[in-house]
Design a protein around this motif. Structure first.
Motif, PDB file in Angstrom:
ATOM      1  N   MET A   1       0.826  -1.207   0.000  1.00  0.00           N
ATOM      2  CA  MET A   1       0.000   0.000   0.000  1.00  0.00           C
ATOM      3  C   MET A   1       0.858   1.254   0.000  1.00  0.00           C
ATOM      4  O   MET A   1       0.608   2.195  -0.766  1.00  0.00           O
ATOM      5  CB  MET A   1      -0.924   0.003   1.216  1.00  0.00           C
ATOM      6  CG  MET A   1      -1.913   1.157   1.237  1.00  0.00           C
ATOM      7  SD  MET A   1      -3.080   0.975   2.602  1.00  0.00           S
ATOM      8  CE  MET A   1      -4.252   2.261   2.190  1.00  0.00           C
ATOM      9  N   VAL A   2       1.894   1.276   0.822  1.00  0.00           N
ATOM     10  CA  VAL A   2       2.799   2.430   0.858  1.00  0.00           C
ATOM     11  C   VAL A   2       3.456   2.618  -0.506  1.00  0.00           C
ATOM     12  O   VAL A   2       3.549   3.737  -1.023  1.00  0.00           O
ATOM     13  CB  VAL A   2       3.860   2.257   1.968  1.00  0.00           C
ATOM     14  CG1 VAL A   2       4.909   3.367   1.880  1.00  0.00           C
ATOM     15  CG2 VAL A   2       3.204   2.260   3.344  1.00  0.00           C
ATOM     16  N   SER A   3       3.895   1.533  -1.110  1.00  0.00           N
ATOM     17  CA  SER A   3       4.546   1.636  -2.421  1.00  0.00           C
ATOM     18  C   SER A   3       3.587   2.187  -3.469  1.00  0.00           C
ATOM     19  O   SER A   3       3.973   3.013  -4.306  1.00  0.00           O
ATOM     20  CB  SER A   3       5.094   0.276  -2.860  1.00  0.00           C
ATOM     21  OG  SER A   3       4.071  -0.601  -3.286  1.00  0.00           O
ATOM     22  N   GLU A   4       2.339   1.758  -3.440  1.00  0.00           N
ATOM     23  CA  GLU A   4       1.383   2.210  -4.443  1.00  0.00           C
ATOM     24  C   GLU A   4       1.075   3.698  -4.294  1.00  0.00           C
ATOM     25  O   GLU A   4       0.929   4.411  -5.288  1.00  0.00           O
ATOM     26  CB  GLU A   4       0.088   1.390  -4.366  1.00  0.00           C
ATOM     27  CG  GLU A   4       0.237  -0.040  -4.866  1.00  0.00           C
ATOM     28  CD  GLU A   4       0.648  -0.118  -6.331  1.00  0.00           C
ATOM     29  OE1 GLU A   4       0.393   0.838  -7.086  1.00  0.00           O
ATOM     30  OE2 GLU A   4       1.243  -1.130  -6.725  1.00  0.00           O
ATOM     31  N   PHE A   5       0.985   4.183  -3.075  1.00  0.00           N
ATOM     32  CA  PHE A   5       0.780   5.616  -2.878  1.00  0.00           C
ATOM     33  C   PHE A   5       1.982   6.398  -3.402  1.00  0.00           C
ATOM     34  O   PHE A   5       1.827   7.428  -4.052  1.00  0.00           O
ATOM     35  CB  PHE A   5       0.571   5.914  -1.389  1.00  0.00           C
ATOM     36  CG  PHE A   5      -0.873   5.907  -0.957  1.00  0.00           C
ATOM     37  CD1 PHE A   5      -1.534   7.083  -0.654  1.00  0.00           C
ATOM     38  CD2 PHE A   5      -1.565   4.717  -0.848  1.00  0.00           C
ATOM     39  CE1 PHE A   5      -2.863   7.085  -0.248  1.00  0.00           C
ATOM     40  CE2 PHE A   5      -2.890   4.693  -0.447  1.00  0.00           C
ATOM     41  CZ  PHE A   5      -3.543   5.890  -0.140  1.00  0.00           C
TER      42      PHE A   5
ATOM     43  N   ILE B   1      -3.501  -3.150  -4.809  1.00  0.00           N
ATOM     44  CA  ILE B   1      -3.228  -3.713  -3.486  1.00  0.00           C
ATOM     45  C   ILE B   1      -3.793  -5.121  -3.367  1.00  0.00           C
ATOM     46  O   ILE B   1      -3.105  -6.046  -2.903  1.00  0.00           O
ATOM     47  CB  ILE B   1      -3.792  -2.804  -2.374  1.00  0.00           C
ATOM     48  CG1 ILE B   1      -3.061  -1.455  -2.358  1.00  0.00           C
ATOM     49  CG2 ILE B   1      -3.665  -3.481  -1.004  1.00  0.00           C
ATOM     50  CD1 ILE B   1      -3.706  -0.418  -1.464  1.00  0.00           C
ATOM     51  N   THR B   2      -5.034  -5.305  -3.798  1.00  0.00           N
ATOM     52  CA  THR B   2      -5.643  -6.633  -3.651  1.00  0.00           C
ATOM     53  C   THR B   2      -4.937  -7.670  -4.525  1.00  0.00           C
ATOM     54  O   THR B   2      -4.825  -8.840  -4.152  1.00  0.00           O
ATOM     55  CB  THR B   2      -7.147  -6.582  -3.958  1.00  0.00           C
ATOM     56  OG1 THR B   2      -7.766  -7.786  -3.481  1.00  0.00           O
ATOM     57  CG2 THR B   2      -7.443  -6.413  -5.429  1.00  0.00           C
ATOM     58  N   VAL B   3      -4.391  -7.240  -5.656  1.00  0.00           N
ATOM     59  CA  VAL B   3      -3.674  -8.159  -6.547  1.00  0.00           C
ATOM     60  C   VAL B   3      -2.246  -8.399  -6.060  1.00  0.00           C
ATOM     61  O   VAL B   3      -1.827  -9.541  -5.829  1.00  0.00           O
ATOM     62  CB  VAL B   3      -3.650  -7.615  -7.992  1.00  0.00           C
ATOM     63  CG1 VAL B   3      -2.709  -8.440  -8.869  1.00  0.00           C
ATOM     64  CG2 VAL B   3      -5.052  -7.635  -8.587  1.00  0.00           C
ATOM     65  N   PHE B   4      -1.482  -7.324  -5.904  1.00  0.00           N
ATOM     66  CA  PHE B   4      -0.044  -7.458  -5.645  1.00  0.00           C
ATOM     67  C   PHE B   4       0.289  -7.824  -4.203  1.00  0.00           C
ATOM     68  O   PHE B   4       1.329  -8.434  -3.942  1.00  0.00           O
ATOM     69  CB  PHE B   4       0.682  -6.178  -6.048  1.00  0.00           C
ATOM     70  CG  PHE B   4       0.502  -5.809  -7.494  1.00  0.00           C
ATOM     71  CD1 PHE B   4       0.484  -6.793  -8.477  1.00  0.00           C
ATOM     72  CD2 PHE B   4       0.348  -4.491  -7.887  1.00  0.00           C
ATOM     73  CE1 PHE B   4       0.320  -6.470  -9.823  1.00  0.00           C
ATOM     74  CE2 PHE B   4       0.183  -4.150  -9.225  1.00  0.00           C
ATOM     75  CZ  PHE B   4       0.162  -5.144 -10.194  1.00  0.00           C
ATOM     76  N   ALA B   5      -0.591  -7.462  -3.276  1.00  0.00           N
ATOM     77  CA  ALA B   5      -0.324  -7.809  -1.874  1.00  0.00           C
ATOM     78  C   ALA B   5      -0.926  -9.149  -1.493  1.00  0.00           C
ATOM     79  O   ALA B   5      -0.312  -9.928  -0.757  1.00  0.00           O
ATOM     80  CB  ALA B   5      -0.871  -6.720  -0.955  1.00  0.00           C
ATOM     81  N   PHE B   6      -2.127  -9.429  -2.021  1.00  0.00           N
ATOM     82  CA  PHE B   6      -2.875 -10.594  -1.538  1.00  0.00           C
ATOM     83  C   PHE B   6      -3.128 -11.666  -2.594  1.00  0.00           C
ATOM     84  O   PHE B   6      -3.675 -12.726  -2.290  1.00  0.00           O
ATOM     85  CB  PHE B   6      -4.208 -10.126  -0.942  1.00  0.00           C
ATOM     86  CG  PHE B   6      -4.033  -9.138   0.181  1.00  0.00           C
ATOM     87  CD1 PHE B   6      -3.493  -9.526   1.390  1.00  0.00           C
ATOM     88  CD2 PHE B   6      -4.389  -7.802   0.016  1.00  0.00           C
ATOM     89  CE1 PHE B   6      -3.320  -8.619   2.434  1.00  0.00           C
ATOM     90  CE2 PHE B   6      -4.229  -6.877   1.049  1.00  0.00           C
ATOM     91  CZ  PHE B   6      -3.690  -7.299   2.258  1.00  0.00           C
TER      92      PHE B   6
END
Length: 313
Positions: free
Chosen positions: A39-43, A130-135
């Protein structure tokens, strides 16, 4: 529509294989990544290249490794730590999202797209990413790099439309692999291909894994229908806002408003700190009305605090 199933399978196979062999080793892709680290990276990566994000992301993750850590921080600390990434309102939005995660989700970044979308500062792209790359969940991620790959490889155009169209969204959904794991890789792979190979100005077609069936190459590499224009910088409010923020980040305490409104020329009178950013602000030689406008907008955005004649983060 792409009715040729064999062509779609070719794209999936070739691009995903290329990604597994050539993907950059980025910390937010590591096996130990968390929802928060992604999430931090995406922001941070919004309108900012990876090379500038990496050192700041690493500092943030050391300082605020969980949403609760960031939520407990003062916003002035957060803005200062954002450094020169640009668009500092993203820092405030990330802080607000962290606060909401703590208050509404027990301090854990939610996995669900709709729940993510409800967080402050999270739009459709960020929620999907986030839902794709994190989870590892299934969702369609669409960014500028992906749009450009699809425009060239599938639609035969040099560049995608100026803004995302319904047709592009339909195409992206249609191109998603049926297998969920391959779909997750596909999102990352097409994005990486656009970032490294299928670039906007100087595409490296000879290194592209799908050059043999690229519709744009087959069409003779036609010129774009429009010429993209970079954002103006010199003399803009955005440049001046950044210069003001730099002074406040480097200062150890509040700065008198006249120092900023005079372009730093009143620094000696108020014994302002001799920070390098103040010299840069002076060199801009900005009109007084522009300085005041930028200070007002920064205060309205919650990026600075004005207490009488004193200004601080």
């Amino acid at each position: 529509m792409v009715e040729d199933q064999a062509f779609k399978e070719y794209l999936h196979r070739r691009i995903n294989q290329w990604f597994r062999a050539h993907a950059r080793d980025l910390p937010w892709r590591a096996d130990d990544r968390t929802g928060w680290s992604v999430m931090v990276s995406e922001f941070m990566l919004q309108q900012t290249p990876v090379v500038r994000v990496l050192p700041i992301w690493e500092q943030w993750m050391q300082r605020w490794p969980t949403p609760a850590d960031l939520a407990a921080a003062d916003t002035a600390e957060v803005i200062r730590a954002w450094g020169r990434l640009g668009y500092p309102r993203r820092a405030l939005r990330l802080h607000a999202a962290a606060t909401a995660i703590v208050e509404e989700h027990g301090g854990e970044v939610p996995e669900d797209y709709e729940t993510l979308l409800a967080l402050p500062g999270v739009g459709s792209y960020t929620a999907a990413a986030i839902t794709v790359f994190a989870f590892g969940h299934r969702a369609t991620v669409i960014d500028t790099n992906i749009r450009r790959v699809f425009a060239r490889a599938v639609s035969g155009k040099a560049l995608p439309a100026k803004s995302l169209t319904a047709a592009e969204t339909r195409l992206a959904n249609e191109l998603m692999p049926a297998d969920d794991r391959e779909a997750v890789t596909w999102n990352a792979a097409t994005m990486e291909l656009g970032a490294l190979i299928c670039t906007a100005k100087s595409p490296k077609c000879e290194a592209c894994p799908v050059q043999e069936k690229c519709a744009w190459i087959a069409a003779g590499r036609p010129e774009p229908e429009y010429q993209p224009k970079g954002q103006e910088w010199a003399g803009t409010d955005r440049q001046l806002r950044g210069a003001i923020m730099a002074v406040l980040r480097e200062s150890t305490g509040p700065v008198h408003s006249e120092v900023l409104l005079s372009g730093g020329k009143a620094a000696q009178r108020y014994r302002a700190e001799a920070v390098p950013a103040l010299e840069k602000l002076v060199k801009l030689n900005s009109p007084a009305e522009q300085l005041e406008r930028c200070l007002t907008s920064l205060a309205t955005d919650g990026l600075i605090r004005r207490e009488g004649d004193l200004i601080s983060l």
